[in-house]
Write an enzyme that holds these catalytic residues in place. Sequence first.
Site, short mmCIF file in Angstrom:
data_model
loop_
_atom_site.label_atom_id
_atom_site.label_comp_id
_atom_site.label_asym_id
_atom_site.label_seq_id
_atom_site.Cartn_x
_atom_site.Cartn_y
_atom_site.Cartn_z
N ASP A 709 -32.54 32.85 92.88
CA ASP A 709 -33.38 33.99 93.18
C ASP A 709 -32.60 35.32 93.06
O ASP A 709 -33.07 36.28 92.45
CB ASP A 709 -33.92 33.80 94.60
N LYS A 713 -32.97 38.68 90.39
CA LYS A 713 -32.96 40.10 90.73
C LYS A 713 -31.86 40.82 89.97
O LYS A 713 -32.03 41.94 89.48
CB LYS A 713 -32.73 40.28 92.24
#
Length: 845
Positions: A709, A713
């Site tokens: 995750d 980003k």
Amino acid sequence: MKALRETKTGRRSRPVASPSVHKFGGASLRDAGALAHALSIVESGDRPAVVVVSAFAGVTDALLALAGDLSRGNDAAVRRTAADLQKRYERSASAVVAASAARQNLLAHVRRAFGELEALPSAPRMLRELSPRSIDHLLAAGEDLAARIFSAGLAARGVRSEYVSALDVIATDGRPGQASPDLASTDRRARARLRPLLSKGAVPVVPGFLGADAEGRVVTLGRGGSDLTATLLGRSLAARSVILWKDVRGFLTADPRVVPNARVIPQLNVREAAELAYYGAKVLHPRALIPAGRARIFVRPFDSPDEPGTEISGRRTLERYPVKALSAIPGQALVTVTGNGMLGVPGIAARTFGALHREGISVSLISQASSEHSICAGIPEAQADAAQKSLLEAFREEVSRREVDGVEILRGLATISVVGLGMAGTPGIAARVFNALVPAGINVVAIAQGSSELNISFVVEAARSGEAQRRIHDAFQLSKIGGGRASASAHTDVVLLGFGQVGRTLAGLIVRKSRRAKLRLVGAIDRGGYVFRPSGLSSRDVNDLTALKAGARSVSEKARGVVAGAREAIAALAEHALSRPILVDVTAGKTGPLLEEAVASGFDLVLANKRPLSGPRAQAEKIEHAIREGGRRLRFEATVGAGLPILDTYRKLVESGDRIVKIEGCLSGTLGFLLSEIEAGRPFSRSLREAIGRGYTEPDPRDDLSGADVGRKAVILGRLLGFQGEPEEVAVESLVPAAFRRMPLARFLERLPELDHEWAARLARARSRDRRLRYVATVTRRKIRVRLVEVGPGSPFAGLRGTDNQVAFTTLRYRANPLVIQGPGAGLAVTAAGILNDVLELAGG
Ligand code: ADP
Ligand code: ASP
Ligand code: MG
């Protein structure tokens, strides 16, 4: 002022004043509320009046999809579509006609029509491949039932009305799917059938789009054909006016979905309008103006019936504008026949078009070089293969004699037409058109000018068509034409793609904000289908939807919900003239291609979903390209920092002329919490369980621990800085030891304590050097790294606690001392608020 005319047929009927013909298109018949509105327009309008209706919004598409499903053997889909449509028509019928014998009669018609469709899958296999004629028969139900319901709805309001079969009034050449009207015979039939009704004071309601062949079987007039029905009846009955009620404010200078600052044209000459319609202005059927005769035609806004809209007539106005409008036909290919031997040979052109004509291919543009070395034609891309085959066949002998070199096909093009009567008397128009394209480097593949000098048409790469139209629109200052903006409302329509936890929280916020911020939440799409309310979902609707989802059901199960794939859902929504629409992606899926389509249909995008921009580079670029091409806007603040203004800060730095050298950040609330706990002396296993218990982690906490995750980003940030690599090139250190990655979740949780020792040792090592453990993403243009690092007391990250995120920008101005943003980087409320900020920003600008 009412002109009185003798009826030639129906001698006994009294002379009838010339009627108004009202046509309601699908976009105006989107739901029961719209149907009621249409009924009241007719109820309060002048007499005599004739009404033409098309099928309800999206019905023709759904029926065509049904035919496709049938041939592919998707029986379940066939039955589902038929049942959905049946429900929709039943609901409309019941909404406008009170319980009565009339309603029962209407419902029986609906059941019969759709019962027939539902029975189709039981037909023998060989009958599944529907002929064009059977497809027409199937499509006819859409308009036919709409007309019956409309007529019954008028009667229920005390307006004398009668349903009239299209077969009784519209005569055609019988070509299925594309029938041409037989004007003389339509005149006769329409007068004979309709005048007696008009003289009785009744309002006839005729299904649009349909006509009869020589044997009295139903055929269709081509997509959008109900406009043509209306102008045909206008001609036959010498109507005072033909009013085409549309979901736009009038005939516009360009398609508003492509050119956002398009304007309403107060008056258009019939020839101009015909040209525009022929060249793709979807607001009018291409042949609708052929029977126009003397009738004045008005394109008027269904939502504001008091506005004048556009008059289409024989007058010539707006002479200051040599160019009045432009239109485009997408999905085009260019076929070129070339060869030295063609020089001077008569009949090559005729044979070329003969060959295309035999295949029923319509030609949008023809261009022949004066050397006669080549002749080329713009045709629909879908028919390119057929065209090539037919031409090679036609020129077989010339090819064998080498007089014709071959037949080339160039695909992926669009034909743009620039139209205006004033072009004929004004020199330099062509130069202005093409000069407008030069700065954008848009290549023109072929050009043609009509001998009437009413239009210039040219072919460009389809991907550049939107930009080309916007530039020409600007070059001729069409946004100054006086009829007003394309959309009267300053509203912004929001559609949610995904209705999970974040989506629901956001829906609540939008609905609460809607009045002040002029936002409307008009639709929600999930895996099961969609709901759509053009006037906006209410907070009660949102509560209903939330309750459905909490019960693991789909938004499509709400009243008037539709079962559909996301792609169909977006296509269906895009059919409506939404006002400055925004699509918000709150899914976690690979939605890239879907987003591209949404942008192509005019949506701005707000993303909370990280995948589309953090996946393969080509995908992210395609989305950005679509945004640029379509003149749309994209916001994705929530993908990186939930509600923290990270991208906003980035943008402001860049806008103020600063250059960002490096972005570093602690971008995971879960990992931040975990490391704080470990630092406070708690074992890793216990800390992780605590994080799970508080709902910080993904369902499988290894998704957080793996760094995937954070990696996403980081890729999004990296691409802002110009990082050209693929996600696989990003070094992400996983905090899950290899041996623990594949085991079932339960087993992983059970064995967690085995990892405690290693974590304690890591912590001790860092402590001994007066350092702290942080999971940090480091992003530059060249390189992205995500890993567990030890930071010293001087680092901005040293003070970070709990689930907070932190991002530090090192820039030319903030070099020694980076600019830091810190705050909660996860959680429903802050994420939804972050997304809402993006939405409000687009709505305001
Ligand atoms: P109907 O409800 O009558 O079937 P259509 O959907 O066929 O209406 O036509 C209206 C649509 O045409 C509008 O929603 C608009 O997006 C599109 N359109 C394309 N070009 C133009 C134009 N020049 N002026 C107005 N609308 C246009
Ligand atoms: N219902 C038909 C179509 O969708 C005809 C029309 O809308 O005019 O093409
Ligand atoms: Mg139409």
